[in-house]
Design a protein around this motif. Structure first.
Motif, PDB file in Angstrom:
ATOM      1  N   PHE A  45      -3.941   2.200   1.683  1.00  0.00           N
ATOM      2  CA  PHE A  45      -3.560   1.885   3.063  1.00  0.00           C
ATOM      3  C   PHE A  45      -3.675   0.387   3.332  1.00  0.00           C
ATOM      4  O   PHE A  45      -2.803  -0.206   3.972  1.00  0.00           O
ATOM      5  N   ALA A  46      -4.763  -0.207   2.872  1.00  0.00           N
ATOM      6  CA  ALA A  46      -4.981  -1.638   3.091  1.00  0.00           C
ATOM      7  C   ALA A  46      -3.914  -2.468   2.377  1.00  0.00           C
ATOM      8  O   ALA A  46      -3.398  -3.442   2.939  1.00  0.00           O
ATOM      9  N   LEU A  47      -3.585  -2.112   1.147  1.00  0.00           N
ATOM     10  CA  LEU A  47      -2.566  -2.854   0.399  1.00  0.00           C
ATOM     11  C   LEU A  47      -1.192  -2.739   1.050  1.00  0.00           C
ATOM     12  O   LEU A  47      -0.426  -3.710   1.082  1.00  0.00           O
ATOM     13  N   LEU A  48      -0.881  -1.568   1.579  1.00  0.00           N
ATOM     14  CA  LEU A  48       0.383  -1.406   2.288  1.00  0.00           C
ATOM     15  C   LEU A  48       0.412  -2.292   3.528  1.00  0.00           C
ATOM     16  O   LEU A  48       1.412  -2.963   3.796  1.00  0.00           O
ATOM     17  N   ASP A  49      -0.681  -2.317   4.272  1.00  0.00           N
ATOM     18  CA  ASP A  49      -0.734  -3.158   5.465  1.00  0.00           C
ATOM     19  C   ASP A  49      -0.629  -4.634   5.113  1.00  0.00           C
ATOM     20  O   ASP A  49       0.018  -5.399   5.835  1.00  0.00           O
ATOM     21  N   ILE A  50      -1.241  -5.037   4.013  1.00  0.00           N
ATOM     22  CA  ILE A  50      -1.139  -6.434   3.583  1.00  0.00           C
ATOM     23  C   ILE A  50       0.300  -6.773   3.194  1.00  0.00           C
ATOM     24  O   ILE A  50       0.811  -7.841   3.541  1.00  0.00           O
ATOM     25  N   ALA A  51       0.970  -5.867   2.511  1.00  0.00           N
ATOM     26  CA  ALA A  51       2.370  -6.107   2.142  1.00  0.00           C
ATOM     27  C   ALA A  51       3.257  -6.224   3.378  1.00  0.00           C
ATOM     28  O   ALA A  51       4.135  -7.097   3.451  1.00  0.00           O
ATOM     29  N   ILE A  52       3.007  -5.369   4.372  1.00  0.00           N
ATOM     30  CA  ILE A  52       3.789  -5.445   5.603  1.00  0.00           C
ATOM     31  C   ILE A  52       3.458  -6.723   6.368  1.00  0.00           C
ATOM     32  O   ILE A  52       4.350  -7.364   6.941  1.00  0.00           O
ATOM     33  N   LEU A  53       2.182  -7.130   6.370  1.00  0.00           N
ATOM     34  CA  LEU A  53       1.797  -8.395   7.005  1.00  0.00           C
ATOM     35  C   LEU A  53       2.539  -9.571   6.390  1.00  0.00           C
ATOM     36  O   LEU A  53       3.045 -10.441   7.108  1.00  0.00           O
ATOM     37  N   VAL A  54       2.608  -9.604   5.083  1.00  0.00           N
ATOM     38  CA  VAL A  54       3.305 -10.688   4.394  1.00  0.00           C
ATOM     39  C   VAL A  54       4.796 -10.665   4.736  1.00  0.00           C
ATOM     40  O   VAL A  54       5.394 -11.708   5.016  1.00  0.00           O
ATOM     41  N   ALA A  55       5.384  -9.481   4.745  1.00  0.00           N
ATOM     42  CA  ALA A  55       6.806  -9.373   5.063  1.00  0.00           C
ATOM     43  C   ALA A  55       7.083  -9.817   6.498  1.00  0.00           C
ATOM     44  O   ALA A  55       8.067 -10.529   6.760  1.00  0.00           O
ATOM     45  N   VAL A  56       6.223  -9.431   7.426  1.00  0.00           N
ATOM     46  CA  VAL A  56       6.395  -9.840   8.830  1.00  0.00           C
ATOM     47  C   VAL A  56       6.237 -11.345   8.956  1.00  0.00           C
ATOM     48  O   VAL A  56       7.030 -12.014   9.637  1.00  0.00           O
ATOM     49  N   TYR A  57       5.235 -11.913   8.302  1.00  0.00           N
ATOM     50  CA  TYR A  57       4.995 -13.357   8.382  1.00  0.00           C
ATOM     51  C   TYR A  57       6.168 -14.150   7.803  1.00  0.00           C
ATOM     52  O   TYR A  57       6.635 -15.106   8.408  1.00  0.00           O
ATOM     53  N   VAL A  58       6.627 -13.752   6.622  1.00  0.00           N
ATOM     54  CA  VAL A  58       7.729 -14.479   5.973  1.00  0.00           C
ATOM     55  C   VAL A  58       9.000 -14.371   6.814  1.00  0.00           C
ATOM     56  O   VAL A  58       9.713 -15.364   7.015  1.00  0.00           O
ATOM     57  N   THR A  59       9.274 -13.192   7.326  1.00  0.00           N
ATOM     58  CA  THR A  59      10.466 -13.012   8.158  1.00  0.00           C
ATOM     59  C   THR A  59      10.386 -13.841   9.425  1.00  0.00           C
ATOM     60  O   THR A  59      11.359 -14.500   9.813  1.00  0.00           O
ATOM     61  N   GLN A  60       9.228 -13.821  10.058  1.00  0.00           N
ATOM     62  CA  GLN A  60       9.059 -14.595  11.292  1.00  0.00           C
ATOM     63  C   GLN A  60       9.159 -16.098  11.021  1.00  0.00           C
ATOM     64  O   GLN A  60       9.806 -16.827  11.751  1.00  0.00           O
ATOM     65  N   ARG A  61       8.540 -16.531   9.951  1.00  0.00           N
ATOM     66  CA  ARG A  61       8.477 -17.960   9.653  1.00  0.00           C
ATOM     67  C   ARG A  61       9.827 -18.543   9.228  1.00  0.00           C
ATOM     68  O   ARG A  61      10.192 -19.629   9.646  1.00  0.00           O
ATOM     69  N   TYR A  62      10.554 -17.803   8.391  1.00  0.00           N
ATOM     70  CA  TYR A  62      11.752 -18.388   7.800  1.00  0.00           C
ATOM     71  C   TYR A  62      13.068 -17.886   8.376  1.00  0.00           C
ATOM     72  O   TYR A  62      14.101 -18.521   8.176  1.00  0.00           O
ATOM     73  N   GLY A  77      -2.575  -6.212  15.083  1.00  0.00           N
ATOM     74  CA  GLY A  77      -2.729  -4.788  14.801  1.00  0.00           C
ATOM     75  C   GLY A  77      -2.852  -4.487  13.321  1.00  0.00           C
ATOM     76  O   GLY A  77      -3.723  -3.717  12.893  1.00  0.00           O
ATOM     77  N   LEU A  78      -2.003  -5.096  12.507  1.00  0.00           N
ATOM     78  CA  LEU A  78      -2.069  -4.862  11.067  1.00  0.00           C
ATOM     79  C   LEU A  78      -3.314  -5.489  10.439  1.00  0.00           C
ATOM     80  O   LEU A  78      -3.863  -4.944   9.484  1.00  0.00           O
ATOM     81  N   SER A  79      -3.770  -6.608  10.974  1.00  0.00           N
ATOM     82  CA  SER A  79      -4.999  -7.225  10.461  1.00  0.00           C
ATOM     83  C   SER A  79      -6.213  -6.354  10.748  1.00  0.00           C
ATOM     84  O   SER A  79      -7.060  -6.147   9.873  1.00  0.00           O
ATOM     85  N   VAL A  80      -6.294  -5.841  11.959  1.00  0.00           N
ATOM     86  CA  VAL A  80      -7.396  -4.935  12.305  1.00  0.00           C
ATOM     87  C   VAL A  80      -7.329  -3.673  11.457  1.00  0.00           C
ATOM     88  O   VAL A  80      -8.342  -3.196  10.923  1.00  0.00           O
ATOM     89  N   ASN A  81      -6.133  -3.136  11.302  1.00  0.00           N
ATOM     90  CA  ASN A  81      -5.946  -1.934  10.495  1.00  0.00           C
ATOM     91  C   ASN A  81      -6.338  -2.175   9.036  1.00  0.00           C
ATOM     92  O   ASN A  81      -6.983  -1.329   8.407  1.00  0.00           O
ATOM     93  N   THR A  82      -5.981  -3.316   8.488  1.00  0.00           N
ATOM     94  CA  THR A  82      -6.342  -3.663   7.114  1.00  0.00           C
ATOM     95  C   THR A  82      -7.850  -3.796   6.961  1.00  0.00           C
ATOM     96  O   THR A  82      -8.439  -3.269   6.006  1.00  0.00           O
ATOM     97  N   PHE A  83      -8.477  -4.493   7.892  1.00  0.00           N
ATOM     98  CA  PHE A  83      -9.930  -4.669   7.842  1.00  0.00           C
ATOM     99  C   PHE A  83     -10.656  -3.326   7.906  1.00  0.00           C
ATOM    100  O   PHE A  83     -11.587  -3.070   7.126  1.00  0.00           O
ATOM    101  N   LEU A  84     -10.227  -2.453   8.794  1.00  0.00           N
ATOM    102  CA  LEU A  84     -10.877  -1.156   8.921  1.00  0.00           C
ATOM    103  C   LEU A  84     -10.654  -0.291   7.678  1.00  0.00           C
ATOM    104  O   LEU A  84     -11.564   0.409   7.230  1.00  0.00           O
ATOM    105  N   ALA A  85      -9.456  -0.343   7.112  1.00  0.00           N
ATOM    106  CA  ALA A  85      -9.190   0.429   5.893  1.00  0.00           C
ATOM    107  C   ALA A  85     -10.034  -0.086   4.732  1.00  0.00           C
ATOM    108  O   ALA A  85     -10.550   0.706   3.931  1.00  0.00           O
ATOM    109  N   LEU A  86     -10.213  -1.400   4.623  1.00  0.00           N
ATOM    110  CA  LEU A  86     -11.068  -1.950   3.566  1.00  0.00           C
ATOM    111  C   LEU A  86     -12.529  -1.555   3.782  1.00  0.00           C
ATOM    112  O   LEU A  86     -13.244  -1.271   2.811  1.00  0.00           O
ATOM    113  N   CYS A  87     -12.971  -1.510   5.037  1.00  0.00           N
ATOM    114  CA  CYS A  87     -14.340  -1.063   5.322  1.00  0.00           C
ATOM    115  C   CYS A  87     -14.523   0.406   4.954  1.00  0.00           C
ATOM    116  O   CYS A  87     -15.562   0.789   4.398  1.00  0.00           O
ATOM    117  N   MET A  88     -13.525   1.234   5.251  1.00  0.00           N
ATOM    118  CA  MET A  88     -13.610   2.653   4.882  1.00  0.00           C
ATOM    119  C   MET A  88     -13.573   2.821   3.365  1.00  0.00           C
ATOM    120  O   MET A  88     -14.260   3.674   2.817  1.00  0.00           O
TER     121      MET A  88
END
Length: 115
Positions: A45-62, A77-88
């Motif tokens: 779950f955390a890796l999926l959220d990180i991949a989506i975070l990167v895709a959102v950032y790159v799309t927004q930036r470029y 939202g995705l950062s909080v979700n990633t942090f919580l999934a890594l804690c779990m």
């Protein structure tokens, strides 16, 4: 639902940033429909959220280049979700804690609110 709403509401609008960001989210979470949840870990779950975070950032930036509230919402939202999934993942797969405690209820509530 967010994708369909942004798609319909942007028909006569030249700015398609909301459609692009919501389609990234929709496409990113689409494979989970076909996933066996008995074999998935919180790290997945955390890796999926990180991949989506990167895709959102790159799309927004470029490609979009205009900061929107949807972008800020997705990043937070995705950062909080990633942090919580890594804690779990740390709690269940590294510390081998399988007894119920307050963090598990907090995790499930926070994930439903953040995404």
């Amino acid at each position: 639902m967010a994708f369909l709403y942004s798609l319909v509401s942007s028909i006569n609008n030249p700015f398609k940033g909301f459609v692009v960001l919501s389609s990234i989210m929709a496409i990113g979470y689409l494979p989970w429909i076909f996933t066996n949840f008995q074999t998935v870990t919180y790290l997945d779950f955390a890796l999926l959220d990180i991949a989506i975070l990167v895709a959102v950032y790159v799309t927004q930036r470029y490609f979009i280049k205009e900061k929107t509230t949807a972008y800020v919402y997705l990043i937070i939202g995705l950062s909080v979700n990633t942090f919580l999934a890594l804690c779990m993942y740390l709690d269940t797969n590294i510390l081998y804690n399988y007894t119920y405690w307050w963090f598990w209820r907090f995790y499930s509530s926070a994930v439903m609110l953040s995404v």
